[in-house]
Write a protein that holds these residues in place. Structure first.
Motif, PDB file in Angstrom:
ATOM      1  N   ALA A 106     -21.334  57.304   3.473  1.00 56.21           N
ATOM      2  CA  ALA A 106     -21.550  56.826   2.111  1.00 56.21           C
ATOM      3  C   ALA A 106     -20.228  56.887   1.354  1.00 56.21           C
ATOM      4  CB  ALA A 106     -22.590  57.694   1.413  1.00 56.21           C
ATOM      5  N   LEU A 107     -20.062  56.006   0.411  1.00 59.91           N
ATOM      6  CA  LEU A 107     -18.873  55.998  -0.432  1.00 59.91           C
ATOM      7  C   LEU A 107     -18.899  57.236  -1.328  1.00 59.91           C
ATOM      8  CD1 LEU A 107     -16.387  54.329  -1.436  1.00 59.91           C
ATOM      9  CD2 LEU A 107     -17.926  53.400  -3.172  1.00 59.91           C
ATOM     10  N   VAL A 108     -17.782  57.973  -1.383  1.00 55.68           N
ATOM     11  CA  VAL A 108     -17.711  59.203  -2.177  1.00 55.68           C
ATOM     12  C   VAL A 108     -16.591  59.078  -3.202  1.00 55.68           C
ATOM     13  CG1 VAL A 108     -17.324  61.701  -2.105  1.00 55.68           C
ATOM     14  CG2 VAL A 108     -18.598  60.579  -0.258  1.00 55.68           C
ATOM     15  N   VAL A 109     -16.940  59.307  -4.472  1.00 56.03           N
ATOM     16  CA  VAL A 109     -15.962  59.305  -5.559  1.00 56.03           C
ATOM     17  C   VAL A 109     -16.184  60.538  -6.436  1.00 56.03           C
ATOM     18  CG1 VAL A 109     -15.698  56.791  -5.622  1.00 56.03           C
ATOM     19  CG2 VAL A 109     -17.426  57.881  -7.057  1.00 56.03           C
ATOM     20  N   GLY A 110     -15.158  60.921  -7.167  1.00 56.09           N
ATOM     21  CA  GLY A 110     -15.291  62.005  -8.133  1.00 56.09           C
ATOM     22  C   GLY A 110     -14.365  63.169  -7.859  1.00 56.09           C
ATOM     23  N   ALA A 111     -14.211  64.003  -8.871  1.00 51.21           N
ATOM     24  CA  ALA A 111     -13.332  65.169  -8.805  1.00 51.21           C
ATOM     25  C   ALA A 111     -14.105  66.455  -8.525  1.00 51.21           C
ATOM     26  CB  ALA A 111     -12.540  65.291 -10.103  1.00 51.21           C
ATOM     27  N   SER A 112     -15.339  66.338  -8.056  1.00 54.91           N
ATOM     28  CA  SER A 112     -16.150  67.526  -7.787  1.00 54.91           C
ATOM     29  C   SER A 112     -15.528  68.429  -6.736  1.00 54.91           C
ATOM     30  CB  SER A 112     -17.555  67.119  -7.340  1.00 54.91           C
ATOM     31  OG  SER A 112     -18.184  66.359  -8.319  1.00 54.91           O
ATOM     32  N   GLY A 113     -14.858  67.843  -5.765  1.00 60.50           N
ATOM     33  CA  GLY A 113     -14.194  68.657  -4.744  1.00 60.50           C
ATOM     34  C   GLY A 113     -13.160  69.575  -5.362  1.00 60.50           C
ATOM     35  N   MET A 114     -12.422  69.068  -6.350  1.00 62.22           N
ATOM     36  CA  MET A 114     -11.429  69.887  -7.030  1.00 62.22           C
ATOM     37  C   MET A 114     -12.119  70.978  -7.857  1.00 62.22           C
ATOM     38  SD  MET A 114      -8.499  68.860  -9.813  1.00 62.22           S
ATOM     39  CE  MET A 114      -7.743  67.650  -8.774  1.00 62.22           C
ATOM     40  N   VAL A 115     -13.210  70.637  -8.509  1.00 53.94           N
ATOM     41  CA  VAL A 115     -13.965  71.619  -9.293  1.00 53.94           C
ATOM     42  C   VAL A 115     -14.406  72.768  -8.394  1.00 53.94           C
ATOM     43  CG1 VAL A 115     -16.118  72.018 -10.556  1.00 53.94           C
ATOM     44  CG2 VAL A 115     -14.757  69.973 -11.046  1.00 53.94           C
ATOM     45  N   PHE A 116     -14.943  72.430  -7.226  1.00 55.88           N
ATOM     46  CA  PHE A 116     -15.417  73.464  -6.311  1.00 55.88           C
ATOM     47  C   PHE A 116     -14.260  74.230  -5.669  1.00 55.88           C
ATOM     48  CE2 PHE A 116     -19.427  71.664  -7.142  1.00 55.88           C
ATOM     49  CZ  PHE A 116     -20.363  72.640  -6.822  1.00 55.88           C
ATOM     50  N   ALA A 117     -13.103  73.595  -5.537  1.00 56.45           N
ATOM     51  CA  ALA A 117     -11.917  74.325  -5.065  1.00 56.45           C
ATOM     52  C   ALA A 117     -11.513  75.371  -6.098  1.00 56.45           C
ATOM     53  CB  ALA A 117     -10.767  73.357  -4.791  1.00 56.45           C
ATOM     54  N   PHE A 118     -11.607  75.022  -7.377  1.00 56.76           N
ATOM     55  CA  PHE A 118     -11.320  75.994  -8.438  1.00 56.76           C
ATOM     56  C   PHE A 118     -12.275  77.183  -8.341  1.00 56.76           C
ATOM     57  CE2 PHE A 118      -9.483  72.818 -11.825  1.00 56.76           C
ATOM     58  CZ  PHE A 118      -8.426  72.542 -10.981  1.00 56.76           C
ATOM     59  N   LEU A 119     -13.573  76.876  -8.191  1.00 56.88           N
ATOM     60  CA  LEU A 119     -14.568  77.946  -8.074  1.00 56.88           C
ATOM     61  C   LEU A 119     -14.312  78.814  -6.842  1.00 56.88           C
ATOM     62  CD1 LEU A 119     -18.011  76.321  -8.979  1.00 56.88           C
ATOM     63  CD2 LEU A 119     -16.957  78.295 -10.068  1.00 56.88           C
TER      64      LEU A 119
END
Length: 183
Positions: A106-119
Protein backbone atom coordinates in the motif's frame (compact mmCIF):
# COMPACT_ATOMS: atom_id res chain seq x y z
CA UNK A 1 11.37 33.50 23.22
CA UNK A 2 9.45 31.25 20.81
CA UNK A 3 12.73 29.55 19.77
CA UNK A 4 13.32 28.72 23.39
CA UNK A 5 10.39 26.29 23.44
CA UNK A 6 10.27 25.02 19.86
CA UNK A 7 13.59 24.19 18.19
CA UNK A 8 14.11 25.94 14.83
CA UNK A 9 14.70 22.65 13.00
CA UNK A 10 11.37 21.33 14.26
CA UNK A 11 9.56 24.56 13.42
CA UNK A 12 10.99 24.69 9.89
CA UNK A 13 10.17 21.03 9.33
CA UNK A 14 6.53 21.60 10.33
CA UNK A 15 6.32 24.76 8.20
CA UNK A 16 7.63 22.72 5.25
CA UNK A 17 4.98 20.03 5.87
CA UNK A 18 2.25 22.66 5.74
CA UNK A 19 3.71 24.34 2.65
CA UNK A 20 3.87 21.03 0.76
CA UNK A 21 0.29 20.20 1.82
CA UNK A 22 -0.97 23.64 0.76
CA UNK A 23 0.76 23.46 -2.62
CA UNK A 24 -0.51 19.91 -3.16
CA UNK A 25 -4.05 21.02 -2.29
CA UNK A 26 -3.97 24.06 -4.58
CA UNK A 27 -2.56 22.27 -7.63
CA UNK A 28 -5.62 20.77 -9.26
CA UNK A 29 -5.00 17.44 -10.97
CA UNK A 30 -1.68 16.81 -9.22
CA UNK A 31 -1.25 14.62 -6.16
CA UNK A 32 2.15 14.63 -4.48
CA UNK A 33 1.19 11.56 -2.48
CA UNK A 34 2.09 9.55 -5.57
CA UNK A 35 5.69 10.09 -4.37
CA UNK A 36 5.10 8.20 -1.12
CA UNK A 37 6.61 4.84 -0.23
CA UNK A 38 5.54 1.94 -2.43
CA UNK A 39 6.82 -1.19 -0.67
CA UNK A 40 9.27 -3.32 -2.65
CA UNK A 41 8.77 -1.21 -5.76
CA UNK A 42 11.73 0.61 -7.30
CA UNK A 43 9.50 3.66 -7.94
CA UNK A 44 8.71 3.72 -4.23
CA UNK A 45 12.33 4.06 -3.09
CA UNK A 46 12.25 7.84 -3.45
CA UNK A 47 9.30 7.78 -1.07
CA UNK A 48 11.67 6.87 1.77
CA UNK A 49 12.94 10.47 1.61
CA UNK A 50 9.75 12.20 0.47
CA UNK A 51 7.05 10.40 2.46
CA UNK A 52 7.54 12.36 5.73
CA UNK A 53 6.61 15.55 3.84
CA UNK A 54 3.38 14.14 2.38
CA UNK A 55 0.06 13.76 4.17
CA UNK A 56 -3.23 12.20 3.13
CA UNK A 57 -5.55 14.71 4.83
CA UNK A 58 -5.69 17.82 6.95
CA UNK A 59 -6.38 15.69 10.04
CA UNK A 60 -3.32 13.54 9.24
CA UNK A 61 -1.17 16.67 8.90
CA UNK A 62 -2.53 18.23 12.11
CA UNK A 63 -1.91 15.04 14.10
CA UNK A 64 1.67 14.69 12.92
CA UNK A 65 2.39 18.42 13.25
CA UNK A 66 1.29 18.58 16.88
CA UNK A 67 3.20 15.42 17.79
CA UNK A 68 6.36 16.64 16.07
CA UNK A 69 6.17 20.05 17.76
CA UNK A 70 5.61 18.58 21.23
CA UNK A 71 7.86 15.51 21.09
CA UNK A 72 10.53 17.34 19.06
CA UNK A 73 10.68 20.05 21.71
CA UNK A 74 10.97 17.45 24.48
CA UNK A 75 13.64 15.58 22.53
CA UNK A 76 15.73 18.70 21.85
CA UNK A 77 15.61 19.63 25.53
CA UNK A 78 16.59 16.07 26.47
CA UNK A 79 19.44 15.48 24.02
CA UNK A 80 20.38 18.78 22.35
CA UNK A 81 20.06 20.10 18.80
CA UNK A 82 22.74 18.04 17.04
CA UNK A 83 21.36 14.70 18.25
CA UNK A 84 17.82 15.93 17.53
CA UNK A 85 18.75 16.45 13.88
CA UNK A 86 20.22 12.93 13.74
CA UNK A 87 17.05 11.44 15.21
CA UNK A 88 14.91 13.42 12.75
CA UNK A 89 16.89 12.30 9.71
CA UNK A 90 17.65 8.71 10.64
CA UNK A 91 14.26 8.22 12.32
CA UNK A 92 12.49 9.10 9.07
CA UNK A 93 14.91 7.06 6.93
CA UNK A 94 14.87 4.02 9.25
CA UNK A 95 11.09 3.99 9.33
CA UNK A 96 10.93 4.42 5.56
CA UNK A 97 13.38 1.61 4.85
CA UNK A 98 11.43 -0.72 7.16
CA UNK A 99 8.18 0.20 5.40
CA UNK A 100 9.71 -0.24 1.94
CA UNK A 101 11.15 -3.65 2.80
CA UNK A 102 8.38 -5.18 4.89
CA UNK A 103 5.06 -3.32 4.66
CA UNK A 104 1.98 -4.58 2.89
CA UNK A 105 1.55 -3.44 -0.67
CA UNK A 106 0.00 0.00 0.00
CA UNK A 107 1.12 3.57 -0.59
CA UNK A 108 2.49 5.05 2.67
CA UNK A 109 2.78 8.78 3.38
CA UNK A 110 3.25 10.86 6.52
CA UNK A 111 5.70 11.76 9.25
CA UNK A 112 4.38 9.20 11.74
CA UNK A 113 7.58 7.19 11.49
CA UNK A 114 9.52 10.20 12.72
CA UNK A 115 7.01 10.76 15.54
CA UNK A 116 7.44 7.17 16.69
CA UNK A 117 11.23 7.47 16.39
CA UNK A 118 11.02 10.41 18.81
CA UNK A 119 8.94 8.31 21.21
CA UNK A 120 11.22 5.28 20.89
CA UNK A 121 14.28 7.42 21.52
CA UNK A 122 12.84 9.14 24.58
CA UNK A 123 11.68 5.85 26.14
CA UNK A 124 14.90 3.98 25.37
CA UNK A 125 17.08 6.84 26.59
CA UNK A 126 15.61 6.34 30.07
CA UNK A 127 16.70 2.70 29.91
CA UNK A 128 20.12 3.10 28.28
CA UNK A 129 21.10 6.29 30.15
CA UNK A 130 19.07 6.19 33.35
CA UNK A 131 18.95 9.49 35.15
CA UNK A 132 16.30 11.64 36.71
CA UNK A 133 16.39 13.82 33.58
CA UNK A 134 15.99 10.96 31.06
CA UNK A 135 13.19 9.39 33.11
CA UNK A 136 11.43 12.75 33.39
CA UNK A 137 11.42 13.16 29.60
CA UNK A 138 10.28 9.56 29.10
CA UNK A 139 7.40 10.09 31.53
CA UNK A 140 6.43 13.44 29.96
CA UNK A 141 6.42 11.90 26.48
CA UNK A 142 4.39 8.95 27.78
CA UNK A 143 1.74 11.29 29.23
CA UNK A 144 1.70 13.34 26.04
CA UNK A 145 1.65 10.47 23.50
CA UNK A 146 1.68 7.15 25.32
CA UNK A 147 -1.77 6.32 23.96
CA UNK A 148 -0.25 6.34 20.47
CA UNK A 149 1.57 3.15 21.43
CA UNK A 150 -1.73 1.29 21.06
CA UNK A 151 -1.25 1.61 17.31
CA UNK A 152 1.69 -0.80 17.69
CA UNK A 153 -0.65 -3.56 18.86
CA UNK A 154 -3.69 -2.81 16.72
CA UNK A 155 -4.23 -2.67 13.01
CA UNK A 156 -6.40 0.17 11.79
CA UNK A 157 -7.42 0.82 8.20
CA UNK A 158 -5.51 3.60 6.45
CA UNK A 159 -2.88 3.78 9.22
CA UNK A 160 0.54 2.31 8.54
CA UNK A 161 1.34 -0.01 11.42
CA UNK A 162 4.74 -0.68 9.86
CA UNK A 163 5.69 3.04 9.77
CA UNK A 164 4.89 3.30 13.46
CA UNK A 165 6.68 0.05 14.34
CA UNK A 166 9.83 0.77 12.30
CA UNK A 167 9.95 4.37 13.51
CA UNK A 168 9.72 3.24 17.14
CA UNK A 169 12.34 0.53 16.56
CA UNK A 170 14.65 3.02 14.82
CA UNK A 171 14.27 5.43 17.75
CA UNK A 172 15.31 2.70 20.18
CA UNK A 173 18.33 1.80 18.03
CA UNK A 174 19.32 5.44 17.66
CA UNK A 175 19.12 5.89 21.42
CA UNK A 176 21.41 2.92 21.90
CA UNK A 177 23.99 3.98 19.31
CA UNK A 178 24.07 7.79 19.48
CA UNK A 179 22.75 8.35 22.97
CA UNK A 180 25.08 6.05 24.87
CA UNK A 181 27.46 7.54 27.32
CA UNK A 182 30.89 6.22 26.49
CA UNK A 183 32.97 4.86 29.40
Amino acid sequence: MFKRFIPPEILWFVITLWAVFLIDTLLIGINFNYFGIRPRNIEGLMGILLSPFLHASLYHLLSNSMAILILGSLLKTAIGPSKLRLVMIFGAIGSGVGVWLLASNALVVGASGMVFAFLGYLFADALFNPSLRSWLFAILSFFAYGSALFSLVSFLPHISWSAHFWGFTTGILLSYFIGRKRP
